[in-house]
Motif scaffolding. Structure first.
Motif, PDB file in Angstrom:
ATOM      1  N   VAL A 104       0.861  -1.193   0.000  1.00 16.37           N
ATOM      2  CA  VAL A 104       0.000   0.000   0.000  1.00 16.37           C
ATOM      3  C   VAL A 104       0.888   1.230   0.000  1.00 16.37           C
ATOM      4  O   VAL A 104       1.731   1.388   0.885  1.00 16.37           O
ATOM      5  N   ASP A 162       1.262   5.557  -0.381  1.00 20.02           N
ATOM      6  CA  ASP A 162       0.574   6.830  -0.215  1.00 20.02           C
ATOM      7  C   ASP A 162       1.011   7.756  -1.349  1.00 20.02           C
ATOM      8  O   ASP A 162       1.985   8.479  -1.247  1.00 20.02           O
ATOM      9  N   SER A 189      -0.563  10.398  -3.047  1.00 19.65           N
ATOM     10  CA  SER A 189      -0.794  11.842  -3.032  1.00 19.65           C
ATOM     11  C   SER A 189      -0.560  12.472  -1.666  1.00 19.65           C
ATOM     12  O   SER A 189      -0.662  13.687  -1.505  1.00 19.65           O
ATOM     13  N   LEU A 201      -2.833   9.578   2.913  1.00 18.93           N
ATOM     14  CA  LEU A 201      -3.581   8.320   2.933  1.00 18.93           C
ATOM     15  C   LEU A 201      -3.600   7.742   4.345  1.00 18.93           C
ATOM     16  O   LEU A 201      -2.562   7.543   4.966  1.00 18.93           O
ATOM     17  N   MET A 252      -6.196   1.889   3.125  1.00 19.81           N
ATOM     18  CA  MET A 252      -6.752   1.361   1.878  1.00 19.81           C
ATOM     19  C   MET A 252      -7.726   0.263   2.261  1.00 19.81           C
ATOM     20  O   MET A 252      -7.363  -0.649   3.008  1.00 19.81           O
ATOM     21  N   PRO A 295      -0.911   2.290   5.032  1.00 17.92           N
ATOM     22  CA  PRO A 295       0.216   2.502   4.112  1.00 17.92           C
ATOM     23  C   PRO A 295       1.438   1.716   4.595  1.00 17.92           C
ATOM     24  O   PRO A 295       1.723   1.687   5.793  1.00 17.92           O
ATOM     25  N   LYS A 313     -10.494  -1.311  -4.663  1.00 19.24           N
ATOM     26  CA  LYS A 313      -9.743  -0.572  -3.646  1.00 19.24           C
ATOM     27  C   LYS A 313     -10.379   0.779  -3.388  1.00 19.24           C
ATOM     28  O   LYS A 313     -10.760   1.488  -4.327  1.00 19.24           O
ATOM     29  N   GLU A 337      -9.536   4.355  -1.226  1.00 19.09           N
ATOM     30  CA  GLU A 337      -8.541   5.098  -0.459  1.00 19.09           C
ATOM     31  C   GLU A 337      -9.239   5.978   0.571  1.00 19.09           C
ATOM     32  O   GLU A 337     -10.124   6.765   0.228  1.00 19.09           O
ATOM     33  N   THR A 343      -8.804   8.977   3.173  1.00 20.48           N
ATOM     34  CA  THR A 343      -7.938  10.083   3.586  1.00 20.48           C
ATOM     35  C   THR A 343      -8.713  10.948   4.580  1.00 20.48           C
ATOM     36  O   THR A 343      -9.898  10.705   4.829  1.00 20.48           O
ATOM     37  N   ALA A 400     -13.309   9.480   1.333  1.00 18.28           N
ATOM     38  CA  ALA A 400     -12.964   8.178   0.769  1.00 18.28           C
ATOM     39  C   ALA A 400     -13.248   8.171  -0.728  1.00 18.28           C
ATOM     40  O   ALA A 400     -14.250   8.716  -1.171  1.00 18.28           O
ATOM     41  N   VAL A 402     -10.737   3.672  -6.058  1.00 12.79           N
ATOM     42  CA  VAL A 402      -9.635   3.779  -7.017  1.00 12.79           C
ATOM     43  C   VAL A 402     -10.155   3.373  -8.394  1.00 12.79           C
ATOM     44  O   VAL A 402     -10.784   2.326  -8.549  1.00 12.79           O
TER      45      VAL A 402
END
Lengths: 82, 154
Positions: free
Chosen positions: B36, B38, B40, B43, B46, B86, B122, B124, B126, B130, B133
């Motif tokens: 996993v 990160d 950007s 995160l 996941m 992550p 998946k 993500e 943050t 959420a 993906v």
């Protein structure tokens, strides 16, 4: 009766993971038409078919696949494994 | 078990050793592990959802095809689901063959099919929300090279 299962954002948009559906549809496309006519949340989930994939009894299929003998239909976005 | 779908972390070293021991006589063993990451920043986790039943069927079919195509001594797929942080391992594949070219090719084949033909999704998580993906066009394109004529000697 057919089991219909939803995954990822399709599940979230429709608001449930699985349901039993009484249907007279003979194809996946026919089933989608019936579901879409039910409520806005279904219409929203099925608005863009290019963003959806379908599996029939856990094998990938297509929207014109027949529902004859099928027990479980699954709708989900393109897969993102690995 | 050559295909496993599970929530708990796995030990890459222990899995590789056990796989190698079970593939007695293999001249080459290739392993790949997905982590996993990160991308950007920000995160938190996941979340991986899958389709119980279809996942195992799809992975077994992909694995069996790789074993046949490259006459492998063995092939292993482990894929996790649930909430991962992550840096955690998501999945691993291992392939065993007499020579490295086949072991590498089979591992790539397994990865290419896992990306877009195994029913995993998946999400993500943050601090701001959420996001599912999106699948990548490049992942779909990657399948093309395995289509058609037998490329096992390629």
């Amino acid at each position: 009766m057919i089991d219909v299962v939803y995954f990822a954002w399709v599940r979230e948009r429709i608001g449930l993971p699985r349901e039993r559906v009484e249907t007279s549809a003979t194809s996946v496309a026919g089933l989608i038409e019936e579901l879409t006519a039910r409520e806005d949340r279904y219409a929203a989930a099925f608005a863009d078919l290019s963003a959806l994939r379908v599996a029939l009894d856990q094998e990938l299929g297509s929207f014109d696949s027949s529902l004859a003998g099928v027990r479980e239909v699954a709708f989900f976005p393109p897969m993102t494994g690995g | 078990m050559t295909v496993r779908v599970e929530t708990q972390p796995f030990d890459i070293g222990a899995e590789t050793n056990a796989f190698a021991a079970a593939c007695d006589g293999a001249g080459a063993i290739v392993t790949f592990t997905g982590i996993v990451r990160d991308v950007s920043g920000g995160l938190i986790a996941m979340e991986i959802e899958h389709y119980p039943g279809m996942t195992e069927r799809a992975l077994t079919a992909i694995r069996d095809e790789a074993v046949t195509r490259w006459s492998l001594g063995g092939a292993l797929i482990i894929h996790r689901y649930g909430r991962l942080a992550p840096g955690e391992q998501i999945m691993m594949v291992a392939t065993a063959a007499p020579h490295r070219a086949d072991a590498f090719a089979a591992a790539e084949f397994l990865m290419d099919f896992l990306k877009s033909r195994a029913p995993f999704w998946k999400k993500e998580i943050t601090a701001v929300g959420a996001t599912w993906v999106d699948s990548k066009r490049s992942d779909e394109d990657a399948l093309q090279r395995w289509q058609g004529a037998d490329s096992s000697k390629g």
